[in-house]
Design a protein around this motif. Sequence first.
Motif, PDB file in Angstrom:
ATOM      1  N   UNK A  25      13.375  -6.030   9.710  1.00 12.22           N
ATOM      2  CA  UNK A  25      12.246  -5.678   8.838  1.00 12.22           C
ATOM      3  C   UNK A  25      12.609  -5.760   7.363  1.00 12.22           C
ATOM      4  N   UNK A  26      13.875  -5.958   7.057  1.00 12.95           N
ATOM      5  CA  UNK A  26      14.256  -6.265   5.683  1.00 12.95           C
ATOM      6  C   UNK A  26      14.769  -5.108   4.874  1.00 12.95           C
ATOM      7  N   UNK A  27      16.059  -4.913   4.906  1.00  7.53           N
ATOM      8  CA  UNK A  27      16.678  -3.888   4.071  1.00  7.53           C
ATOM      9  C   UNK A  27      17.637  -4.508   3.057  1.00  7.53           C
ATOM     10  N   UNK A  39      14.851   1.789  -3.238  1.00  7.73           N
ATOM     11  CA  UNK A  39      14.089   0.769  -3.958  1.00  7.73           C
ATOM     12  C   UNK A  39      14.658  -0.600  -3.622  1.00  7.73           C
ATOM     13  N   UNK A  40      13.833  -1.638  -3.833  1.00  2.00           N
ATOM     14  CA  UNK A  40      14.271  -3.015  -3.641  1.00  2.00           C
ATOM     15  C   UNK A  40      14.580  -3.602  -5.005  1.00  2.00           C
ATOM     16  N   UNK A  41      15.650  -4.404  -5.107  1.00  5.09           N
ATOM     17  CA  UNK A  41      16.075  -4.958  -6.392  1.00  5.09           C
ATOM     18  C   UNK A  41      15.252  -6.173  -6.839  1.00  5.09           C
ATOM     19  N   UNK A  42      14.291  -6.637  -6.054  1.00  3.87           N
ATOM     20  CA  UNK A  42      13.405  -7.770  -6.370  1.00  3.87           C
ATOM     21  C   UNK A  42      14.138  -9.097  -6.525  1.00  3.87           C
ATOM     22  N   UNK A  43      15.379  -9.188  -6.077  1.00  2.97           N
ATOM     23  CA  UNK A  43      16.130 -10.444  -6.188  1.00  2.97           C
ATOM     24  C   UNK A  43      15.922 -11.287  -4.937  1.00  2.97           C
ATOM     25  N   UNK A  68       9.442 -12.982   0.613  1.00  4.07           N
ATOM     26  CA  UNK A  68       9.930 -11.609   0.770  1.00  4.07           C
ATOM     27  C   UNK A  68       9.312 -10.708  -0.285  1.00  4.07           C
ATOM     28  N   UNK A  69       9.130  -9.431  -0.003  1.00  8.84           N
ATOM     29  CA  UNK A  69       9.468  -8.739   1.238  1.00  8.84           C
ATOM     30  C   UNK A  69       8.421  -8.988   2.323  1.00  8.84           C
ATOM     31  N   UNK A  70       8.888  -9.508   3.423  1.00  8.09           N
ATOM     32  CA  UNK A  70       8.048  -9.946   4.531  1.00  8.09           C
ATOM     33  C   UNK A  70       7.285  -8.838   5.226  1.00  8.09           C
ATOM     34  N   UNK A  71       7.947  -7.738   5.463  1.00  8.34           N
ATOM     35  CA  UNK A  71       7.379  -6.673   6.291  1.00  8.34           C
ATOM     36  C   UNK A  71       6.704  -5.569   5.475  1.00  8.34           C
ATOM     37  N   UNK A  72       6.457  -5.810   4.202  1.00 12.80           N
ATOM     38  CA  UNK A  72       5.928  -4.765   3.320  1.00 12.80           C
ATOM     39  C   UNK A  72       4.655  -4.116   3.865  1.00 12.80           C
ATOM     40  N   UNK A  78       8.589   2.407   4.962  1.00 11.50           N
ATOM     41  CA  UNK A  78       9.935   2.246   4.416  1.00 11.50           C
ATOM     42  C   UNK A  78       9.929   1.162   3.344  1.00 11.50           C
ATOM     43  N   UNK A  79      10.951   1.164   2.501  1.00 18.35           N
ATOM     44  CA  UNK A  79      11.088   0.128   1.480  1.00 18.35           C
ATOM     45  C   UNK A  79      11.650  -1.125   2.123  1.00 18.35           C
ATOM     46  N   UNK A  80      10.921  -2.217   2.026  1.00 23.38           N
ATOM     47  CA  UNK A  80      11.350  -3.482   2.617  1.00 23.38           C
ATOM     48  C   UNK A  80      11.889  -4.405   1.531  1.00 23.38           C
ATOM     49  N   UNK A  81      12.893  -5.187   1.893  1.00 27.21           N
ATOM     50  CA  UNK A  81      13.498  -6.154   0.983  1.00 27.21           C
ATOM     51  C   UNK A  81      13.675  -7.482   1.697  1.00 27.21           C
ATOM     52  N   UNK A  82      14.830  -8.074   1.520  1.00 26.97           N
ATOM     53  CA  UNK A  82      15.150  -9.375   2.118  1.00 26.97           C
ATOM     54  C   UNK A  82      15.445  -9.197   3.602  1.00 26.97           C
ATOM     55  N   UNK A  83      14.993 -10.153   4.407  1.00 24.72           N
ATOM     56  CA  UNK A  83      15.253 -10.160   5.845  1.00 24.72           C
ATOM     57  C   UNK A  83      15.558 -11.592   6.287  1.00 24.72           C
TER      58      UNK A  83
END
Length: 125
Positions: A25-27, A39-43, A68-72, A78-83
């Motif tokens: 789900x992308x952490x 938080x997600x770093x947006x990179x 990304x973030x795919x699962x937002x 939860x905070x989603x990021x890269x997956x």
Amino acid sequence: MAAHVKVEGCQPKNIFLLAGQSNMSGRGGNYDDTDNNIKWDDEIPPECTPNPNILRLNAKKSWEEAHDPFHKDIDCLKTCGIEPGMPFANAILAKDPSFGSIGLVPCAIGGSSMVEWARGAALYN
């Protein structure tokens, strides 16, 4: 962060489910700030670069250009990021550009148990 682009009337040629737990789900790129908030770093790494041939089925069940973030809007508590979905789809297209459009269906939920993914259980259904 780029906005999702809705793709009217598009049906991807190849569809893959992105099911599982937090790693799917992308952490990636998530960090704990000084206030104990995740938080997600947006990179966005190069292997996660959006591609118009990669689509995502959003929570409203519409296809849109994937990024990304795919699962937002799926794992929304939860905070989603890269997956791994974007690198997977980009690798397929890099190896065989004639593969056609790819549809990715995000359905992972971080913190879920394997029992919840069993045939007939809530997350499986």
